[in-house]
Design a protein around this motif. Structure first.
Motif, PDB file in Angstrom:
ATOM      1  N   VAL A 247     -11.720  48.586 -48.486  1.00  0.00           N
ATOM      2  CA  VAL A 247     -12.197  48.907 -49.835  1.00  0.00           C
ATOM      3  C   VAL A 247     -13.684  49.243 -49.800  1.00  0.00           C
ATOM      4  O   VAL A 247     -14.123  50.260 -50.353  1.00  0.00           O
ATOM      5  N   LEU A 248     -14.468  48.407 -49.143  1.00  0.00           N
ATOM      6  CA  LEU A 248     -15.913  48.613 -49.110  1.00  0.00           C
ATOM      7  C   LEU A 248     -16.291  49.895 -48.367  1.00  0.00           C
ATOM      8  O   LEU A 248     -17.254  50.572 -48.739  1.00  0.00           O
ATOM      9  N   ARG A 249     -15.543  50.248 -47.335  1.00  0.00           N
ATOM     10  CA  ARG A 249     -15.812  51.506 -46.620  1.00  0.00           C
ATOM     11  C   ARG A 249     -15.474  52.715 -47.486  1.00  0.00           C
ATOM     12  O   ARG A 249     -16.200  53.699 -47.511  1.00  0.00           O
ATOM     13  N   ALA A 250     -14.324  52.643 -48.160  1.00  0.00           N
ATOM     14  CA  ALA A 250     -13.873  53.774 -48.977  1.00  0.00           C
ATOM     15  C   ALA A 250     -14.679  53.925 -50.261  1.00  0.00           C
ATOM     16  O   ALA A 250     -14.751  55.019 -50.819  1.00  0.00           O
ATOM     17  N   ARG A 251     -15.254  52.823 -50.706  1.00  0.00           N
ATOM     18  CA  ARG A 251     -15.980  52.828 -51.985  1.00  0.00           C
ATOM     19  C   ARG A 251     -17.409  52.341 -51.785  1.00  0.00           C
ATOM     20  O   ARG A 251     -17.714  51.171 -52.020  1.00  0.00           O
ATOM     21  N   PRO A 252     -18.317  53.205 -51.330  1.00  0.00           N
ATOM     22  CA  PRO A 252     -19.712  52.794 -51.146  1.00  0.00           C
ATOM     23  C   PRO A 252     -20.364  52.282 -52.428  1.00  0.00           C
ATOM     24  O   PRO A 252     -21.366  51.580 -52.367  1.00  0.00           O
ATOM     25  N   ASP A 253     -19.770  52.608 -53.568  1.00  0.00           N
ATOM     26  CA  ASP A 253     -20.287  52.136 -54.860  1.00  0.00           C
ATOM     27  C   ASP A 253     -19.886  50.689 -55.141  1.00  0.00           C
ATOM     28  O   ASP A 253     -20.401  50.078 -56.074  1.00  0.00           O
ATOM     29  N   CYS A 254     -18.973  50.138 -54.366  1.00  0.00           N
ATOM     30  CA  CYS A 254     -18.505  48.767 -54.582  1.00  0.00           C
ATOM     31  C   CYS A 254     -19.333  47.781 -53.781  1.00  0.00           C
ATOM     32  O   CYS A 254     -19.527  47.953 -52.582  1.00  0.00           O
ATOM     33  N   GLY A 255     -19.746  46.723 -54.454  1.00  0.00           N
ATOM     34  CA  GLY A 255     -20.482  45.660 -53.796  1.00  0.00           C
ATOM     35  C   GLY A 255     -19.670  44.396 -53.657  1.00  0.00           C
ATOM     36  O   GLY A 255     -20.088  43.458 -52.984  1.00  0.00           O
TER      37      GLY A 255
ATOM     38  N   LEU B 177      -6.096  42.705 -56.156  1.00  0.00           N
ATOM     39  CA  LEU B 177      -7.424  42.966 -55.637  1.00  0.00           C
ATOM     40  C   LEU B 177      -8.222  43.668 -56.727  1.00  0.00           C
ATOM     41  O   LEU B 177      -7.770  44.673 -57.281  1.00  0.00           O
ATOM     42  N   CYS B 178      -9.381  43.093 -57.039  1.00  0.00           N
ATOM     43  CA  CYS B 178     -10.293  43.687 -58.010  1.00  0.00           C
ATOM     44  C   CYS B 178     -11.627  43.932 -57.324  1.00  0.00           C
ATOM     45  O   CYS B 178     -12.089  43.098 -56.544  1.00  0.00           O
ATOM     46  N   CYS B 179     -12.232  45.070 -57.604  1.00  0.00           N
ATOM     47  CA  CYS B 179     -13.528  45.374 -57.006  1.00  0.00           C
ATOM     48  C   CYS B 179     -14.494  45.824 -58.090  1.00  0.00           C
ATOM     49  O   CYS B 179     -14.094  46.084 -59.220  1.00  0.00           O
ATOM     50  N   GLY B 180     -15.767  45.886 -57.713  1.00  0.00           N
ATOM     51  CA  GLY B 180     -16.773  46.303 -58.671  1.00  0.00           C
ATOM     52  C   GLY B 180     -18.099  46.561 -58.003  1.00  0.00           C
ATOM     53  O   GLY B 180     -18.295  46.218 -56.827  1.00  0.00           O
ATOM     54  N   ALA B 181     -19.007  47.144 -58.744  1.00  0.00           N
ATOM     55  CA  ALA B 181     -20.327  47.470 -58.225  1.00  0.00           C
ATOM     56  C   ALA B 181     -21.069  46.219 -57.779  1.00  0.00           C
ATOM     57  O   ALA B 181     -21.860  46.255 -56.847  1.00  0.00           O
ATOM     58  N   ASP B 182     -20.775  45.110 -58.439  1.00  0.00           N
ATOM     59  CA  ASP B 182     -21.421  43.833 -58.113  1.00  0.00           C
ATOM     60  C   ASP B 182     -20.422  42.711 -58.373  1.00  0.00           C
ATOM     61  O   ASP B 182     -19.350  42.950 -58.945  1.00  0.00           O
ATOM     62  N   PRO B 183     -20.763  41.492 -57.971  1.00  0.00           N
ATOM     63  CA  PRO B 183     -19.810  40.388 -58.160  1.00  0.00           C
ATOM     64  C   PRO B 183     -19.424  40.159 -59.618  1.00  0.00           C
ATOM     65  O   PRO B 183     -18.266  39.847 -59.911  1.00  0.00           O
ATOM     66  N   GLU B 184     -20.375  40.331 -60.527  1.00  0.00           N
ATOM     67  CA  GLU B 184     -20.080  40.099 -61.946  1.00  0.00           C
ATOM     68  C   GLU B 184     -19.034  41.089 -62.461  1.00  0.00           C
ATOM     69  O   GLU B 184     -18.130  40.713 -63.206  1.00  0.00           O
ATOM     70  N   ALA B 185     -19.143  42.360 -62.074  1.00  0.00           N
ATOM     71  CA  ALA B 185     -18.166  43.360 -62.501  1.00  0.00           C
ATOM     72  C   ALA B 185     -16.777  43.042 -61.939  1.00  0.00           C
ATOM     73  O   ALA B 185     -15.776  43.130 -62.658  1.00  0.00           O
TER      74      ALA B 185
END
Length: 193
Positions: A93-101, A172-180
């Motif tokens: 996920v992190l590789r495919a989505r550089p916008d995800c933190g 699985l949930c992802c976001g720009a930062d942990p809060e998102a």
């Protein structure tokens, strides 16, 4: 200059490890993690990420237990414990989505029940859509902790999708930062009730 960069990286890694522990305890208290079930990863720059250790009760976990891995090949940079078996899932996920933190994998009750049903969820209400997106896809089943599962998720990852149901496995949930990412975990459970 190189020593300053290295020192800054160590400070960021230490802060990120503390954040991983805090988030795991919140997820445990809210019923989204149970004992050792569930895991999460937080990006550290372009090349590394912090991930929960494998098979360690979140009540007992400390910042020193959190593993720091290279994003490219999952090689441990700092790890006293074995990293989560789902490290590959998070790395994809992190590789495919550089916008995800942040990437959070849960076995939360209502959303996991939807994952067992195995049908994508259409999100029609605008309030939910703003957090969850228009559609929550289902990623096909593969055994936990396998490259097969990580590959299936990687094939499903899209820049406009931040929430996934993992067939017979959880979410699985992802976001720009942990809060998102945390907002999406909580919203997904409420939406699925």
């Amino acid at each position: 200059p190189a020593q300053c960069v290295e020192r800054k990286a160590r400070v960021i890694a230490a802060e990120t490890r503390q954040t991983v522990v805090r988030l795991c305890r919140e997820l445990l208290e809210q019923g989204f993690f149970a004992a050792t079930g569930g895991n999460l990863a937080l990006r550290i720059g372009d090349a590394h990420f912090a991930v929960t250790p494998s098979a360690l009760d979140y009540q007992a976990m400390t910042a020193e237990d959190v593993c720091i891995l290279r994003l490219a090949d999952l090689k441990p940079v700092e790890a006293t414990r074995k990293p989560s078996v789902e490290s590959g899932l998070h790395a994809r996920v992190l590789r495919a989505r550089p916008d995800c933190g942040a990437s959070i994998h849960t076995h939360q009750p209502a959303a996991s029940a939807c994952a067992v049903i195995g049908a994508p969820l259409d999100v029609t209400e605008l309030e939910w859509r703003a957090i969850l997106g228009a559609r929550i896809p289902v990623v096909g089943y593969a055994p936990s902790g396998t490259g097969w599962l990580a590959g299936k998720l990687a094939a499903a990852v899209r820049p406009d999708i931040d929430v996934y149901l993992l067939r017979n496995h959880g979410t699985l949930c992802c976001g720009a930062d942990p809060e998102a990412a945390m907002r999406r975990v909580r919203a997904l459970e409420a939406f699925c009730l």
